[in-house]
Design a protein around this motif. Sequence first.
Motif, PDB file in Angstrom:
ATOM      1  N   SER A  32       0.825  -1.210   0.000  1.00 46.25           N
ATOM      2  CA  SER A  32       0.000   0.000   0.000  1.00 46.25           C
ATOM      3  C   SER A  32       0.860   1.262   0.000  1.00 46.25           C
ATOM      4  O   SER A  32       0.372   2.347  -0.290  1.00 46.25           O
ATOM      5  CB  SER A  32      -0.958   0.006   1.196  1.00 46.25           C
ATOM      6  N   TYR A  33       2.140   1.137   0.276  1.00 39.37           N
ATOM      7  CA  TYR A  33       3.062   2.279   0.267  1.00 39.37           C
ATOM      8  C   TYR A  33       3.754   2.459  -1.088  1.00 39.37           C
ATOM      9  O   TYR A  33       4.653   3.279  -1.212  1.00 39.37           O
ATOM     10  CB  TYR A  33       4.118   2.112   1.358  1.00 39.37           C
ATOM     11  N   PHE A  34       3.340   1.664  -2.076  1.00 38.95           N
ATOM     12  CA  PHE A  34       3.970   1.701  -3.387  1.00 38.95           C
ATOM     13  C   PHE A  34       2.925   1.761  -4.492  1.00 38.95           C
ATOM     14  O   PHE A  34       1.791   1.348  -4.304  1.00 38.95           O
ATOM     15  CB  PHE A  34       4.828   0.435  -3.606  1.00 38.95           C
ATOM     16  N   ASP A  35       3.340   2.286  -5.653  1.00 33.73           N
ATOM     17  CA  ASP A  35       2.548   2.204  -6.877  1.00 33.73           C
ATOM     18  C   ASP A  35       3.156   1.097  -7.719  1.00 33.73           C
ATOM     19  O   ASP A  35       4.384   0.991  -7.827  1.00 33.73           O
ATOM     20  CB  ASP A  35       2.601   3.516  -7.666  1.00 33.73           C
ATOM     21  N   ASN A  46       4.717   8.033 -15.724  1.00 39.99           N
ATOM     22  CA  ASN A  46       4.163   7.903 -14.384  1.00 39.99           C
ATOM     23  C   ASN A  46       4.303   9.247 -13.665  1.00 39.99           C
ATOM     24  O   ASN A  46       5.283   9.490 -12.985  1.00 39.99           O
ATOM     25  CB  ASN A  46       4.898   6.808 -13.599  1.00 39.99           C
ATOM     26  N   LYS A  48       3.093  10.345 -11.072  1.00 37.97           N
ATOM     27  CA  LYS A  48       2.937  10.329  -9.620  1.00 37.97           C
ATOM     28  C   LYS A  48       4.243  10.653  -8.897  1.00 37.97           C
ATOM     29  O   LYS A  48       4.248  11.055  -7.758  1.00 37.97           O
ATOM     30  CB  LYS A  48       2.418   8.970  -9.138  1.00 37.97           C
ATOM     31  N   ASN A  49       5.378  10.435  -9.541  1.00 37.82           N
ATOM     32  CA  ASN A  49       6.644  10.789  -8.901  1.00 37.82           C
ATOM     33  C   ASN A  49       7.661  11.130  -9.977  1.00 37.82           C
ATOM     34  O   ASN A  49       7.438  10.938 -11.161  1.00 37.82           O
ATOM     35  CB  ASN A  49       7.143   9.650  -7.994  1.00 37.82           C
ATOM     36  N   LYS A  71       5.445   5.455  -3.023  1.00 31.82           N
ATOM     37  CA  LYS A  71       4.601   6.648  -3.008  1.00 31.82           C
ATOM     38  C   LYS A  71       5.383   7.712  -2.246  1.00 31.82           C
ATOM     39  O   LYS A  71       5.928   7.442  -1.176  1.00 31.82           O
ATOM     40  CB  LYS A  71       3.270   6.361  -2.314  1.00 31.82           C
ATOM     41  N   PRO A  93       9.636   9.064   0.850  1.00 32.36           N
ATOM     42  CA  PRO A  93       8.737   7.929   0.637  1.00 32.36           C
ATOM     43  C   PRO A  93       7.818   7.766   1.854  1.00 32.36           C
ATOM     44  O   PRO A  93       8.263   7.868   2.993  1.00 32.36           O
ATOM     45  CB  PRO A  93       9.675   6.734   0.516  1.00 32.36           C
TER      46      PRO A  93
END
Length: 179
Positions: A32-35, A46, A48-49, A71, A93
């Motif tokens: 849940s802490y990663f895409d 991407n 998102k980052n 994330k 992160p």
Amino acid sequence: MLKLNGFIAAIQQAIETASDAVAKENVKILTSYFDEVPMRQSPEENPKNNVKIEPFLNFDPKSNKTQLIPKMVAMTYPRETAKGIVEHQVMVPLISLAPITTLQPTEMTVEIDLEFLERDDDIIVGFPQLKKSMFGGEKTQDNKPNAKLTMKITTTNRPAGISAVIEGYDKVVRAQIPS
């Protein structure tokens, strides 16, 4: 009544099922802490980052492999310069900010009243049955339990691999903070 080996096999199956469910939940929490992105995705694909993604050397585009990108959140950090205090942006992160705890069953504690009987050269496990006394209270049958099974569930420290990943991200964060 059950044969003893069937009873033990049922307990073992229950423990394996519980361990598997805990492991899957631990992975779900961690991810849940990663895409999740395709292996060859570039940072432009991407938004998102802004982390540069290096593909593996022997990547097979037909394999549908993915990778996990942390994330991130941007945090401002005060920095003293010759012109005074200025804001410095640090990419952090989320996994470095949140406490990650994992569960791992090591023992189980369950107390079960059992009675062991021998029938036809097999050991049979029985469970004492309760019956009502004529005054409404519970009363066990004449057969008394002669064994108790004890198992215990506890938690352990998080696995070394997760700790190493988090420590690596923490080093990256520290490197971004001016001294």
